[in-house]
Design a protein around this motif. Structure first.
Motif, mmCIF file in Angstrom:
data_model
loop_
_atom_site.group_PDB
_atom_site.id
_atom_site.type_symbol
_atom_site.label_atom_id
_atom_site.label_comp_id
_atom_site.label_asym_id
_atom_site.label_seq_id
_atom_site.Cartn_x
_atom_site.Cartn_y
_atom_site.Cartn_z
ATOM 1 N N UNK A 1 -12.700 7.527 8.109
ATOM 2 C CA UNK A 1 -11.352 7.292 8.521
ATOM 3 C C UNK A 1 -10.928 5.747 7.896
ATOM 4 N N UNK A 2 -9.743 5.742 7.641
ATOM 5 C CA UNK A 2 -9.148 4.586 6.882
ATOM 6 C C UNK A 2 -9.012 3.524 8.222
ATOM 7 N N UNK A 3 -9.207 2.251 7.801
ATOM 8 C CA UNK A 3 -8.934 1.262 8.833
ATOM 9 C C UNK A 3 -7.452 1.125 9.081
ATOM 10 N N UNK A 4 -7.097 0.598 9.883
ATOM 11 C CA UNK A 4 -5.576 0.291 10.622
ATOM 12 C C UNK A 4 -4.968 -0.399 9.736
ATOM 13 N N UNK A 5 -5.170 -1.655 9.191
ATOM 14 C CA UNK A 5 -4.418 -2.064 8.433
ATOM 15 C C UNK A 5 -4.078 -1.542 6.853
ATOM 16 N N UNK A 6 -5.048 -0.796 6.484
ATOM 17 C CA UNK A 6 -5.090 -0.035 5.446
ATOM 18 C C UNK A 6 -3.916 1.193 5.449
ATOM 19 N N UNK A 7 -4.177 1.736 6.565
ATOM 20 C CA UNK A 7 -3.296 3.090 6.837
ATOM 21 C C UNK A 7 -1.751 2.688 7.052
ATOM 22 N N UNK A 8 -1.757 1.541 7.969
ATOM 23 C CA UNK A 8 -0.267 1.017 8.283
ATOM 24 C C UNK A 8 0.173 0.411 6.868
ATOM 25 N N UNK B 1 -2.204 -5.508 6.460
ATOM 26 C CA UNK B 1 -1.220 -4.452 6.603
ATOM 27 C C UNK B 1 -0.045 -4.771 5.480
ATOM 28 N N UNK B 2 0.619 -5.973 5.686
ATOM 29 C CA UNK B 2 1.377 -6.439 5.107
ATOM 30 C C UNK B 2 1.194 -6.676 3.519
ATOM 31 N N UNK B 3 0.154 -7.179 3.405
ATOM 32 C CA UNK B 3 -0.321 -7.649 2.018
ATOM 33 C C UNK B 3 -0.680 -6.249 1.307
ATOM 34 N N UNK B 4 -1.229 -5.229 2.135
ATOM 35 C CA UNK B 4 -1.602 -3.948 1.184
ATOM 36 C C UNK B 4 -0.113 -3.360 0.836
ATOM 37 N N UNK B 5 0.811 -3.277 1.739
ATOM 38 C CA UNK B 5 1.941 -2.639 1.427
ATOM 39 C C UNK B 5 2.965 -3.554 0.394
ATOM 40 N N UNK B 6 2.528 -4.642 0.199
ATOM 41 C CA UNK B 6 3.205 -5.659 -0.832
ATOM 42 C C UNK B 6 2.433 -5.283 -2.084
ATOM 43 N N UNK B 7 1.379 -5.171 -2.295
ATOM 44 C CA UNK B 7 0.695 -4.849 -3.258
ATOM 45 C C UNK B 7 1.234 -3.301 -3.842
ATOM 46 N N UNK B 8 1.181 -2.282 -3.048
ATOM 47 C CA UNK B 8 1.614 -0.993 -3.226
ATOM 48 C C UNK B 8 3.085 -1.012 -3.907
ATOM 49 N N UNK B 9 3.891 -1.918 -3.163
ATOM 50 C CA UNK B 9 5.359 -1.629 -3.335
ATOM 51 C C UNK B 9 5.495 -2.377 -4.745
ATOM 52 N N UNK B 10 4.933 -3.454 -5.027
ATOM 53 C CA UNK B 10 5.058 -4.461 -6.229
ATOM 54 C C UNK B 10 4.539 -3.501 -7.385
ATOM 55 N N UNK B 11 3.521 -2.591 -7.305
ATOM 56 C CA UNK B 11 3.046 -1.897 -8.243
ATOM 57 C C UNK B 11 4.166 -0.696 -8.472
ATOM 58 N N UNK B 12 4.710 -0.270 -7.514
ATOM 59 C CA UNK B 12 5.583 0.646 -7.584
ATOM 60 C C UNK B 12 6.909 0.169 -8.411
ATOM 61 N N UNK B 13 7.442 -1.098 -7.880
ATOM 62 C CA UNK B 13 8.515 -1.923 -8.447
ATOM 63 C C UNK B 13 8.353 -2.203 -10.019
ATOM 64 N N UNK B 14 7.215 -2.504 -10.383
ATOM 65 C CA UNK B 14 6.842 -2.568 -11.880
ATOM 66 C C UNK B 14 7.031 -1.434 -12.644
ATOM 67 N N UNK B 15 6.541 -0.332 -11.905
ATOM 68 C CA UNK B 15 6.733 0.928 -12.796
ATOM 69 C C UNK B 15 8.076 1.207 -12.858
ATOM 70 N N UNK B 16 8.820 1.274 -11.696
ATOM 71 C CA UNK B 16 10.133 1.566 -11.820
ATOM 72 C C UNK B 16 11.058 0.747 -12.779
ATOM 73 N N UNK B 17 10.741 -0.662 -12.798
ATOM 74 C CA UNK B 17 11.466 -1.485 -13.623
ATOM 75 C C UNK B 17 11.129 -1.213 -15.245
ATOM 76 N N UNK B 18 10.002 -1.124 -15.282
ATOM 77 C CA UNK B 18 9.343 -1.116 -16.634
ATOM 78 C C UNK B 18 9.652 0.510 -17.462
ATOM 79 N N UNK B 19 9.293 1.591 -16.585
ATOM 80 C CA UNK B 19 9.415 2.785 -17.098
ATOM 81 C C UNK B 19 10.408 3.702 -16.610
#
Length: 154
Positions: free
Chosen positions: A3-10, A75-93
């Motif tokens: 199972x995923x850890x609570x911070x990773x899942x959230x 949990x907040x840092x995981x969310x930030x890394x994922x959203x930042x990756x999405x934002x970079x993809x959205x902005x560049x591609x």
């Protein structure tokens, strides 16, 4: 399967909510207005609150402040890394003109490269996660309003 850890899942859930909110704003053309990003704090705060609550339930209702803080900030840092990756993809591609639309909202003559824009989004996400986790952990901090706690006051 483990199972995923609570911070990773959230963190993943928070990131999905942030991405969905950003895409909802983009449907209406409001994603170029930075004022709407204030709601990101509400989404992140709600997710971190639920992450800490789930972590507390997993530990049987009692945990050390540091462990709860670590769960929330992770949990907040995981969310930030994922959203930042999405934002970079959205902005560049996905929408290369987005960077120019966003920068012209500030009416400046500065050239802001995409790396600086993505770095700013990441920095804002990390700062929001840190501050919101500090605020939420005040709800779970043990009180000193006990007979033992009164011995340690003036």
């Amino acid at each position: 399967m483990k199972k995923l850890s609570v911070p990773l899942l959230y963190g993943i859930f928070i990131a999905i909510a942030l991405i969905a909110y950003f895409l909802l704003l983009s449907i209406f053309g409001l994603h170029v207005n930075p004022a709407y990003s204030i709601f990101n704090m509400v989404i992140t705060g709600g997710g971190i609150f639920l992450a800490i609550k789930a972590y507390r339930a997993k530990k049987g209702g009692k945990f050390k402040y540091q462990k709860g803080f670590a769960a929330g900030i992770s949990a907040g840092f995981v969310a930030t890394v994922i959203f930042t990756g999405f934002f970079a993809l959205y902005t560049s591609e996905l929408n290369p003109g987005f960077q120019e639309e966003l920068i012209t909202m500030w009416e400046t003559d500065w050239f802001v490269p995409i790396g600086m824009l993505v770095f700013t989004v990441a920095l804002m996400g990390f700062a929001t996660s840190f501050v919101v986790t500090l605020a939420i952990m005040q709800l779970y901090k043990p009180t000193w309003n006990t007979s033992e706690g009164k011995k340690h006051t003036y």
